[in-house]
Design an enzyme around this catalytic site. Structure first.
Site, mmCIF file in Angstrom:
data_model
loop_
_atom_site.group_PDB
_atom_site.id
_atom_site.type_symbol
_atom_site.label_atom_id
_atom_site.label_comp_id
_atom_site.label_asym_id
_atom_site.label_seq_id
_atom_site.Cartn_x
_atom_site.Cartn_y
_atom_site.Cartn_z
ATOM 1 N N LYS A 116 15.567 -41.574 3.429
ATOM 2 C CA LYS A 116 15.703 -40.430 4.333
ATOM 3 C C LYS A 116 15.672 -40.880 5.798
ATOM 4 C CE LYS A 116 13.511 -35.890 4.944
ATOM 5 N NZ LYS A 116 12.445 -35.033 4.373
ATOM 6 N N ASP A 153 2.276 -31.238 8.913
ATOM 7 C CA ASP A 153 2.819 -31.885 7.713
ATOM 8 C C ASP A 153 2.544 -33.382 7.747
ATOM 9 O OD1 ASP A 153 4.385 -33.081 5.746
ATOM 10 O OD2 ASP A 153 6.190 -31.911 6.179
ATOM 11 N N ASP A 207 13.035 -29.837 -2.022
ATOM 12 C CA ASP A 207 12.401 -30.587 -0.942
ATOM 13 C C ASP A 207 12.807 -32.040 -1.151
ATOM 14 O OD1 ASP A 207 10.762 -31.999 0.786
ATOM 15 O OD2 ASP A 207 8.880 -31.444 -0.204
ATOM 16 N N GLU A 260 11.940 -27.867 7.056
ATOM 17 C CA GLU A 260 10.757 -27.953 6.189
ATOM 18 C C GLU A 260 9.626 -27.023 6.636
ATOM 19 O OE1 GLU A 260 10.148 -32.185 6.218
ATOM 20 O OE2 GLU A 260 11.985 -32.513 5.069
HETATM 21 P P1 ADP Z 1 6.738 -36.889 1.831
HETATM 22 O O1 ADP Z 1 6.842 -35.503 2.367
HETATM 23 O O2 ADP Z 1 6.637 -37.911 2.901
HETATM 24 O O3 ADP Z 1 7.812 -37.192 0.841
HETATM 25 P P2 ADP Z 1 4.330 -36.144 0.309
HETATM 26 O O4 ADP Z 1 4.090 -34.874 0.993
HETATM 27 O O5 ADP Z 1 4.657 -36.092 -1.141
HETATM 28 O O6 ADP Z 1 5.358 -37.083 1.060
HETATM 29 O O7 ADP Z 1 3.003 -37.035 0.496
HETATM 30 C C1 ADP Z 1 2.849 -38.267 -0.095
HETATM 31 C C2 ADP Z 1 1.536 -38.864 0.362
HETATM 32 O O8 ADP Z 1 0.456 -38.025 -0.054
HETATM 33 C C3 ADP Z 1 1.265 -40.234 -0.236
HETATM 34 O O9 ADP Z 1 0.766 -41.103 0.773
HETATM 35 C C4 ADP Z 1 0.184 -39.948 -1.266
HETATM 36 O O10 ADP Z 1 -0.656 -41.074 -1.483
HETATM 37 C C5 ADP Z 1 -0.565 -38.840 -0.590
HETATM 38 N N1 ADP Z 1 -1.382 -38.047 -1.509
HETATM 39 C C6 ADP Z 1 -0.984 -37.396 -2.630
HETATM 40 N N2 ADP Z 1 -2.014 -36.794 -3.234
HETATM 41 C C7 ADP Z 1 -3.120 -37.095 -2.489
HETATM 42 C C8 ADP Z 1 -4.514 -36.781 -2.608
HETATM 43 N N3 ADP Z 1 -4.992 -36.057 -3.623
HETATM 44 N N4 ADP Z 1 -5.348 -37.248 -1.643
HETATM 45 C C9 ADP Z 1 -4.883 -37.991 -0.637
HETATM 46 N N5 ADP Z 1 -3.593 -38.312 -0.467
HETATM 47 C C10 ADP Z 1 -2.716 -37.886 -1.389
HETATM 48 MG MG MG Z 2 7.370 -33.774 2.943
#
Ligand code: ADP
Ligand code: MG
Length: 641
Positions: A83, A214, A21, A188
């Site tokens: 990205k 998502d 991912d 995705e």
């Molecule tokens: P992306 O797909 O955009 O790369 P992610 O799916 O990894 O990102 O999501 C990242 C986001 O999720 C960040 O804003 C992070 O602060 C938030 N996040 C991660 N864990 C938690 C949680 N336990 N509660 C709330 N937000 C969270």
């Molecule tokens: Mg993502």
């Protein structure tokens, strides 16, 4: 013998292909084997998609957590969210570039490029987004190699559903630059659905339509997909019926909303005007604390911050309610966008309803998000898999299929093992029996065996043995906030529901107080065919002994409840009863108590049939006492006017 649990063993393929991912905020790598998909890499396997280029000769490239941590110290050499630039022209990306801390310039044929200024002994660099992404991919590749202890050269990489040809092509190039053969690019949302086994071929499989919601760090993507199980070389087909979202809405915005509040309060604390600017170090600290507060509030009712500002200390407790009020408008925007997307898919769905809503992205851990999705779409969304891992997991499922694993399925049309909850004394009450066809549903009432319990723990087990210790624990949760009630009075309705995709939702509602809690798990997750067979063998081997033990344990629990109420009533009404009757009752109480004491020391020491007889005899003998108690309590009732 038993019916085979179809498909579980089929993910062992000759070829090693990992699933990746490659996220805007975070990236992950996973592999799928006989135990199903799993994330690779030691603790905190998520790699922030952040790359820092050297400021001086001899410095190394920094990728991931360390680069993210020091991003504000090196704003122009730290590349994040690259990205957003993949496969795009500088003109198209201009809107996005405004949010980035580094410089975006136009390269060959106007393509978006990243310019890193010259440093001490390092020349200026103009990088393609592919090169930056390749640095993240290389980090993932080496983590996977370390975890697997072998070379990794092939990968399935996920891309957003809306990525066009140029963006997909750029992702392929990034893979190649990282030394990976990109076997396939997978959308995705498709990967997320696959991680849950939706759309995988299996006996009687039908096409399924799902919504994938998502919410990541900086982006919100929603899609409605149809997955059709295929045959031969193509294990399944997917079709995006509608896609939508908001390319600039995500968890970062939640952080900013909190940072705004903190900043106002810090300025007031320091006696500065509300429109003053804070120094970069303080601002950075606030943003970091804000994210931590947000993450904490996903599990706790409140979260505190304490920031030493030198002359003053900023201390503050944030509650979940306050946070929810702050982010609610943003969450509502995502719900509206999701509803619009579902509306757009209506025609293609031709009257069919979506069968699941899959939650993806770290920000869907926010309880408000889960609640609003549940309310808006009228179903329990899929959260059994970590929302920030589910895309990588699904990519690895696709990878294993492409690597020659032939299915069967990850999923079963029958449940390979029974499902139940642990009861007092450590036995398991099975609600859904092994070999039940899915979907399956069962409901049972439970109560407490201790007075005044304000919280009831429910432990969910899978297996064929009678005692919880011999079964596989799937998870536990608490129904809390109950008003204190005597043992046996709470009415806990427990519902087990396994849907067509094999996802188990357990819910428990205490009917008098209305308090409710639940849990979602995938029982077959991490379970291989050989383990199912071992569990079956062992259950046959221990069947007799297990049954006896379960019986004894239940007799202990119920016998104790009898002793308790008989003891209480006898103390109260002794004077109204004749001595002979009291004598008989007391001797029966003593003999049952003796058996219970002995059974508690060693369950093998008692004969369950004799114990059962002793309990029955006491129950019969206590009927008169019960009558006296009832008559007495009726007399004590206030007269009604
Ligand atoms: P992306 O797909 O955009 O790369 P992610 O799916 O990894 O990102 O999501 C990242 C986001 O999720 C960040 O804003 C992070 O602060 C938030 N996040 C991660 N864990 C938690 C949680 N336990 N509660 C709330 N937000 C969270
Ligand atoms: Mg993502």
């Amino acid at each position: 013998m038993s019916r085979p649990a179809r498909g579980l063993e089929l993910f062992v393929s000759e070829e090693l292909i990992v699933g990746i991912d490659l996220g805007t905020t975070n990236s992950l790598v996973a592999v799928c084997d006989a135990h199903g998909p799993r994330i690779l890499g030691a603790g905190g396997a998520m790699v922030p998609s952040v790359v820092r280029y050297p400021a001086a000769a001899g410095e190394a490239l920094v990728v991931g957590e360390a680069a993210k941590r020091d991003a504000t110290l090196f704003p122009v050499r730290t590349v994040s969210s690259v990205k957003r630039l993949m496969g795009r022209s500088a003109t198209d990306a201009a809107g996005d570039a405004a949010y980035l801390s580094y410089e975006v310039v136009a390269g060959e044929r106007g393509a978006a490029r990243v310019r890193i200024p010259a440093g001490e002994g390092v020349p200026e660099r103009v990088l393609s987004p592919e090169e930056v992404s390749a640095a993240v991919l290389r980090e993932l590749k080496s983590r996977a190699e370390a975890a697997l202890g072998r070379a990794v050269s092939k990968a399935v990489i996920t891309v957003p559903a809306y990525f066009d040809d140029a963006q997909r092509q750029a992702t392929r190039v990034a893979g190649r630059l990282a030394g990976l053969e990109v076997v396939r690019l997978v959308p995705e949302p498709t990967a997320a659905a696959l991680a849950y086994g939706i759309g995988l071929p299996r006996a009687g499989a039908k096409p399924a339509s799902v919504m994938v919601y998502d919410l990541g760090g900086g982006t919100f993507d929603v899609s409605v997909l149809r997955l059709t199980p295929g045959e031969g070389d193509e294990p399944f087909f997917f079709q995006a019926l509608a896609v939508g979202g908001d390319s600039h809405l995500g968890g970062d915005d939640f952080d900013h909303a909190l940072t705004g509040v903190m900043k106002r309060e810090v300025l007031a604390l320091l006696g500065l005007a509300p429109d003053s600017t804070l120094d970069p170090a303080t601002t950075k600290a606030l943003v970091e604390f804000a994210e931590r507060v947000k993450i904490r509030l996903s599990d706790a009712a409140n979260a505190s911050v304490r920031i030493d500002l030198g002359e003053r200390v900023y201390e503050r407790v944030f509650t979940r309610e306050e946070f929810e009020a702050l982010v609610s408008p943003m969450v509502e925007r995502t719900i509206l966008a999701a509803q619009r997307t579902l509306e757009q898919a209506r025609e293609a769905l031709a009257g069919e309803e979506i069968s699941a809503v899959v939650l993806v992205g770290g920000s869907t851990r926010v309880p408000l998000v889960r609640r609003r999705v549940r309310e808006a779409f009228g179903m329990e969304p899929y959260t059994a898999l970590n929302p920030d891992e589910v895309v990588a997991l699904g990519a690895s499922v696709q990878a294993s299929l492409l690597g020659g694993a032939r299915s069967g399925a990850l999923l079963l049309d029958v449940l390979p093992l029974s499902l139940g909850v642990e009861t007092q004394g450590g036995a398991v009450a099975k609600l859904i029996m092994r070999n039940s066809t899915v979907p399956a549903r069962a409901r049972e009432m439970f109560s407490t065996s201790v007075d005044g319990q304000t919280s009831i723990r429910l432990s969910v087990y899978q297996g064929e043995r009678e005692m919880a210790a011999d079964c596989r624990k799937l998870g536990e949760f608490h129904v809390s906030g109950l008003p204190p009630m005597p043992a046996g009075v709470p009415q806990l309705e427990v519902v087990f529901a396994v849907d067509a995709n094999g996802v188990l939702n357990v819910s428990a509602t205490e009917r008098r107080s209305g308090r409710r809690a639940g849990l979602q798990v995938i029982p077959t997750h991490g379970l291989s065919q050989s383990e199912v067979e071992r569990i079956e063998r062992e259950s046959l081997l221990h069947a007799r002994e297990d049954m006896t033990r379960h019986r004894v344990v239940d007799l202990i629990v119920n016998g104790k409840l009898d002793l308790k109420w008989i003891g209480e009533r006898l103390a109260k009404h002794r004077a109204e009863l004749d001595a002979a009757y009291v004598g008989e009752l007391e001797s029966r109480v003593a003999s049952l108590r003796e058996m219970i004491d002995s059974a508690e020391r060693d369950w093998r020491s008692v004969d369950p049939s004799k114990m059962h007889q002793a309990k029955e005899a006491l129950d019969r003998a206590s009927m008169r006492l019960q009558e006296v108690a009832i008559t007495q309590s009726l007399r004590e009732q206030p007269r009604k006017l």
